[in-house]
Design an enzyme around this catalytic site. Structure first.
Site, PDB file in Angstrom:
ATOM      1  N   GLU A   1      -6.930  -8.480   0.609  1.00 45.45           N
ATOM      2  CA  GLU A   1      -6.386  -8.898   1.909  1.00 45.45           C
ATOM      3  C   GLU A   1      -7.462  -9.551   2.774  1.00 45.45           C
ATOM      4  OE1 GLU A   1      -3.940  -5.958   3.881  1.00 45.45           O
ATOM      5  OE2 GLU A   1      -4.407  -6.818   5.842  1.00 45.45           O
TER       6      GLU A   1
ATOM      7  N   LYS B   1      -2.008   2.761   7.504  1.00 45.46           N
ATOM      8  CA  LYS B   1      -2.201   1.669   6.536  1.00 45.46           C
ATOM      9  C   LYS B   1      -3.489   0.925   6.876  1.00 45.46           C
ATOM     10  CE  LYS B   1      -1.603  -2.447   4.426  1.00 45.46           C
ATOM     11  NZ  LYS B   1      -2.434  -3.648   4.574  1.00 45.46           N
TER      12      LYS B   1
ATOM     13  N   ASP C   1      -9.596   6.610  -8.234  1.00 42.64           N
ATOM     14  CA  ASP C   1      -8.140   6.590  -8.364  1.00 42.64           C
ATOM     15  C   ASP C   1      -7.518   6.471  -6.965  1.00 42.64           C
ATOM     16  OD1 ASP C   1      -5.457   7.221  -8.648  1.00 42.64           O
ATOM     17  OD2 ASP C   1      -5.802   8.817 -10.100  1.00 42.64           O
TER      18      ASP C   1
ATOM     19  N   HIS D   1      -6.290 -13.101  11.661  1.00 39.38           N
ATOM     20  CA  HIS D   1      -5.772 -12.930  10.310  1.00 39.38           C
ATOM     21  C   HIS D   1      -5.452 -14.291   9.709  1.00 39.38           C
ATOM     22  CE1 HIS D   1      -4.160 -10.018   7.503  1.00 39.38           C
ATOM     23  NE2 HIS D   1      -3.262 -10.919   7.203  1.00 39.38           N
TER      24      HIS D   1
HETATM   25  C1  MEV Z   1      -2.701  -4.789   8.247  1.00 40.69           C
HETATM   26  O1  MEV Z   1      -3.174  -4.757   6.917  1.00 40.69           O
HETATM   27  C2  MEV Z   1      -3.061  -3.508   8.958  1.00 40.69           C
HETATM   28  C3  MEV Z   1      -2.529  -3.383  10.391  1.00 40.69           C
HETATM   29  O2  MEV Z   1      -1.119  -3.532  10.423  1.00 40.69           O
HETATM   30  C4  MEV Z   1      -2.942  -2.008  10.872  1.00 40.69           C
HETATM   31  C5  MEV Z   1      -2.374  -1.628  12.239  1.00 40.69           C
HETATM   32  O3  MEV Z   1      -1.308  -2.140  12.647  1.00 40.69           O
HETATM   33  O4  MEV Z   1      -3.003  -0.757  12.872  1.00 40.69           O
HETATM   34  C6  MEV Z   1      -3.088  -4.460  11.283  1.00 40.69           C
END
Ligand code: MEV
Length: 438
Positions: free
Chosen positions: A83, A263, A279, A377
């Site tokens: 990513e 995430k 893992d 991004h």
């Molecule tokens: C994207 O890979 C991760 C985010 O969505 C985490 C978040 O919203 O805190 C930017």
């Protein structure tokens, strides 16, 4: 030489120079690095001996996370992730955290749980008493199943029983797995002890397997970030700090947000887990089960304003990571990652992964609390779109700049920008002096 994780301008250098800078910052040989990273760190013959039905290998970018300082020591952190922006974000946030003295971290002993499931246990109270009366014999039997581990200082540490109702009964064997991830070790222990446990409980043996909720093997990490370090061109640091605290509260109240918040943490954690051949499915399963341990899904990391106005971040996460055995035996890329890190214990590795996770979380929340995630991004994503459109060498940056400034990060836009660039600069299309003057 004292190792530093600050290498200013690293991202601007070409790959060869980055490798040289890394070699200078460590005791790694350039040839060793090149060999380990050839074919994505794994040759097809080795891959064929690793899993089944192999057709080839599948590479991902192998990058270096910078600026990480934990308990007053610097770490250069290998990260494997597809990513865009994860590595840059973790490195930038680690720099802000460094302004506040870096991360502090501590860890549990490397304890894993082997579960032996029994069914048809008609008297769970007596079953529990009989199992616990044999605790030391069961521990000795467990140790005998893993003599190598005992020689390295690990082994069975406790036996626990749990009545799950309706004749279902579970015995946990808590095993100190030292520097291994431990799955094979505790599975062996569970299988070895199961017949004896069955006769003690009067039940029938069911599953014999580790638990991936490795909540005895947690890492706790903390950081304090001066508000001034959080400032953006448009927003003062204290406003950014308050926005991050509000983002944390949002995740604390809402599982929908908590999942995304976590995430963002796992972006950093998994990149280190992947680089070191660990893992990541086990780590993910453990982290999310732990996030739900209080009966609702919660954020693993939280952020508050400290008394002195700094932003204070804290996280606790279970991390079952190994620095011996498994993929490391066969994967040159993973072995290189381990050499770059120069960790001495699995717990040190877990601290590094957790800190990179907390940094990734900070970077995401700071972006979300200010201009939003998309601009940064997209400008990084623009580089892969530019490559996909056929841009080569210095064309990649030029096309990426053009499409991200136009806020049109699409393949079509990249193709148009590339055609325009080449038309203007034919025949020397790859000359470094080119610029996309509008
Ligand atoms: C994207 O890979 C991760 C985010 O969505 C985490 C978040 O919203 O805190 C930017």
């Amino acid at each position: 030489m004292k190792r530093t994780s600050r290498i200013p301008g690293f991202y601007k250098e070409p790959v060869d120079t980055r490798r040289r800078l890394l070699a200078e910052a460590t005791d790694l040989e350039l040839t060793e690095m090149a060999r380990a990273l050839a074919s994505g760190g794994l040759d097809v013959t080795t891959a064929d001996k690793t899993v089944e039905n192999v057709l080839g290998t599948y590479a991902l970018p192998f990058s270096l996370g910078l600026n990480v300082r934990i308990n007053d020591r610097d770490w250069l952190v290998p990260m494997v992730v597809e990513e865009p922006s994860v590595v840059a974000a973790a490195s930038n946030a680690s720099k802000m955290i460094r302004d506040g003295g870096g991360f502090s971290a501590d860890h549990d002993e490397p304890l894993m749980v082997a579960q032996v499931q029994l069914w048809n246990v008609s008297d769970p109270v007596t079953a529990s008493v009989r199992v616990m009366a044999e605790e030391s014999a069961l521990r000795a039997m467990a140790d005998a199943a893993v003599p190598g581990l005992v020689a390295r200082g690990g082994g069975a540490r406790a036996i626990e029983t749990r009545d799950l109702g309706d004749g279902l009964f579970v015995v946990h064997v808590v095993v100190d797995v030292r520097d291994a991830m431990g799955a094979n070790l505790v599975n062996s222990v569970a299988e070895k002890l199961a017949p004896t446990i069955a006769s003690l409980t009067g039940g029938t043996v069911g599953l014999r397997i580790l638990s991936n909720l490795s909540d005895r093997r947690c890492v706790r990490v903390r950081c304090r970030v001066p508000a001034a370090s959080l400032a953006t061109a448009e927003m003062p640091g204290d406003a950014v700090r308050d926005g991050i605290v509000l983002a944390s509260r949002f995740a604390e109240r809402d599982p929908y947000r908590a999942a995304t918040h976590n995430k963002g943490i796992m972006n950093g954690v998994d990149a280190v887990v992947m680089a070191t051949g660990n893992d990541w499915r086990a780590v993910e399963a453990g982290a999310h089960a732990f996030a739900a341990r209080n009966g609702r899904y919660e954020p693993l990391a939280t952020w508050r304003c400290g008394d002195d106005g700094t932003l204070v971040g804290e996280m606790e996460i279970p991390l079952a990571l190994g620095i011996v055995g498994g993929t490391l035996r066969v994967h040159p890329g993973a072995r290189l990652a381990m050499k770059i890190l120069n960790v001495h214990t699995a717990q040190e590795l877990a601290e590094v992964a957790a800190c990179v996770g907390l940094a990734s979380n900070l970077a995401a929340l700071r972006a979300l609390a200010t201009e939003g995630i998309q601009r940064g991004h997209m400008s990084l994503h623009a580089r892969s779109v530019a490559s996909a459109a056929g841009a080569k060498g210095t064309e990649v940056e030029l096309v990426a700049d053009e499409i991200s400034e136009a806020r049109d990060v699409t393949l079509d836009a990249a193709r148009r920008a590339l055609a325009k660039l080449r038309m203007r600069h034919e025949p020397a299309a790859h000359d470094t002096s080119l610029s996309l003057a509008k």
